[in-house]
Write a protein that holds these residues in place. Sequence first.
Motif, PDB file in Angstrom:
ATOM      1  N   UNK A  33     -15.595   0.632   1.033  1.00  0.00           N
ATOM      2  CA  UNK A  33     -14.395   0.338   1.823  1.00  0.00           C
ATOM      3  C   UNK A  33     -13.153   0.745   1.037  1.00  0.00           C
ATOM      4  N   UNK A  34     -12.173   1.281   1.733  1.00  0.00           N
ATOM      5  CA  UNK A  34     -10.949   1.700   1.071  1.00  0.00           C
ATOM      6  C   UNK A  34     -10.164   0.479   0.600  1.00  0.00           C
ATOM      7  N   UNK A  35      -9.617   0.556  -0.605  1.00  0.00           N
ATOM      8  CA  UNK A  35      -8.877  -0.572  -1.159  1.00  0.00           C
ATOM      9  C   UNK A  35      -7.444  -0.562  -0.648  1.00  0.00           C
ATOM     10  N   UNK A  36      -6.785  -1.726  -0.651  1.00  0.00           N
ATOM     11  CA  UNK A  36      -5.380  -1.784  -0.241  1.00  0.00           C
ATOM     12  C   UNK A  36      -4.494  -0.876  -1.098  1.00  0.00           C
ATOM     13  N   UNK A  37      -4.837  -0.748  -2.385  1.00  0.00           N
ATOM     14  CA  UNK A  37      -4.048   0.095  -3.279  1.00  0.00           C
ATOM     15  C   UNK A  37      -4.147   1.566  -2.881  1.00  0.00           C
ATOM     16  N   UNK A  38      -5.354   2.003  -2.534  1.00  0.00           N
ATOM     17  CA  UNK A  38      -5.533   3.392  -2.118  1.00  0.00           C
ATOM     18  C   UNK A  38      -4.827   3.660  -0.795  1.00  0.00           C
ATOM     19  N   UNK A  39      -4.916   2.703   0.122  1.00  0.00           N
ATOM     20  CA  UNK A  39      -4.260   2.857   1.419  1.00  0.00           C
ATOM     21  C   UNK A  39      -2.754   2.969   1.247  1.00  0.00           C
ATOM     22  N   UNK A  40      -2.203   2.148   0.358  1.00  0.00           N
ATOM     23  CA  UNK A  40      -0.758   2.175   0.104  1.00  0.00           C
ATOM     24  C   UNK A  40      -0.347   3.516  -0.502  1.00  0.00           C
ATOM     25  N   UNK A  41      -1.196   4.072  -1.357  1.00  0.00           N
ATOM     26  CA  UNK A  41      -0.899   5.368  -1.980  1.00  0.00           C
ATOM     27  C   UNK A  41      -0.859   6.465  -0.924  1.00  0.00           C
ATOM     28  N   UNK A  42      -1.801   6.448   0.002  1.00  0.00           N
ATOM     29  CA  UNK A  42      -1.829   7.442   1.070  1.00  0.00           C
ATOM     30  C   UNK A  42      -0.562   7.373   1.918  1.00  0.00           C
ATOM     31  N   UNK A  43      -0.169   6.152   2.256  1.00  0.00           N
ATOM     32  CA  UNK A  43       1.007   5.969   3.095  1.00  0.00           C
ATOM     33  C   UNK A  43       2.272   6.408   2.365  1.00  0.00           C
ATOM     34  N   UNK A  44       2.351   6.136   1.054  1.00  0.00           N
ATOM     35  CA  UNK A  44       3.508   6.541   0.266  1.00  0.00           C
ATOM     36  C   UNK A  44       3.642   8.059   0.235  1.00  0.00           C
ATOM     37  N   UNK A  45       2.511   8.730   0.080  1.00  0.00           N
ATOM     38  CA  UNK A  45       2.530  10.181   0.068  1.00  0.00           C
ATOM     39  C   UNK A  45       2.995  10.759   1.395  1.00  0.00           C
ATOM     40  N   UNK A  46       2.584  10.144   2.499  1.00  0.00           N
ATOM     41  CA  UNK A  46       2.991  10.616   3.828  1.00  0.00           C
ATOM     42  C   UNK A  46       4.482  10.441   4.034  1.00  0.00           C
ATOM     43  N   UNK A  47       5.020   9.323   3.588  1.00  0.00           N
ATOM     44  CA  UNK A  47       6.458   9.063   3.754  1.00  0.00           C
ATOM     45  C   UNK A  47       7.288  10.056   2.951  1.00  0.00           C
TER      46      UNK A  47
END
Length: 241
Positions: A33-47
């Motif tokens: 399962x994807x971790x909250x930290x990894x998910x946050x990193x993906x979203x930061x990169x998109x922004x």
Amino acid sequence: MERHILSKSTFIRGNQCLKSLYLHKKRPFLRDKISPEQLAKFKRGSRLGILAQQLFPNGIDLTPRSPSQYQKRVLETAEIIRQGKHDTLYEAVFQFDQLLIMLDILNRKDDKWYGYEVKSSLKISDTYLLDAAFQYYVITNSGLTLDDIFRVFVNKDYSFEGELKLDEIFIFESVLDNVLKLQDYIKEKVIDEKATLQINSSPGIEVGAHCITPYPCDFIGHCWKKIDDKSLIESYNSSSN
């Protein structure tokens, strides 16, 4: 148009570990399962990618809304470039030899095309250079000449307080020289990765430092399930820092 086999992300995954690539394509249900930290990193990169687009205003957005649109966007990208009516494309999609990439920003200046890929990191890593080399390989072999390709990353000295100053947030660094040196490697690695996806079972690759370097693999739970000493993961992680 035939569907692609490898994207930029799957190519990078296969470069790190061919077994991870195989499981990702053939056994995705084994993924952690994807971790909250990894998910946050993906979203930061998109922004950050969207923010950087403001440095190249009035572009046309070719972001595929679903995987079913990938090949359609490839054709649209090629047609827009052929018509020459737009100088800037966001998420331009290219495909060559069943390899597919989406470039953050493609910009034309003085009848020359330049590629820009935005990263949330504060420096250029070897993996980012390989990332750029793969993009360059696909774009140029699909028929478009790139005069230069840049990694765009955040200025570590910039303070995000007050009104944003876009021209100070990002640092542009040409990686063309390094990218050109990696073209033969890209070609050879593509052959290896495609061959891996043709076998009937996952490659017999033992666990090791490659499980967490340069990125933590999302199949660690599967590959490490028979390893009693899980502290080895931490030791590998420490040695890579």
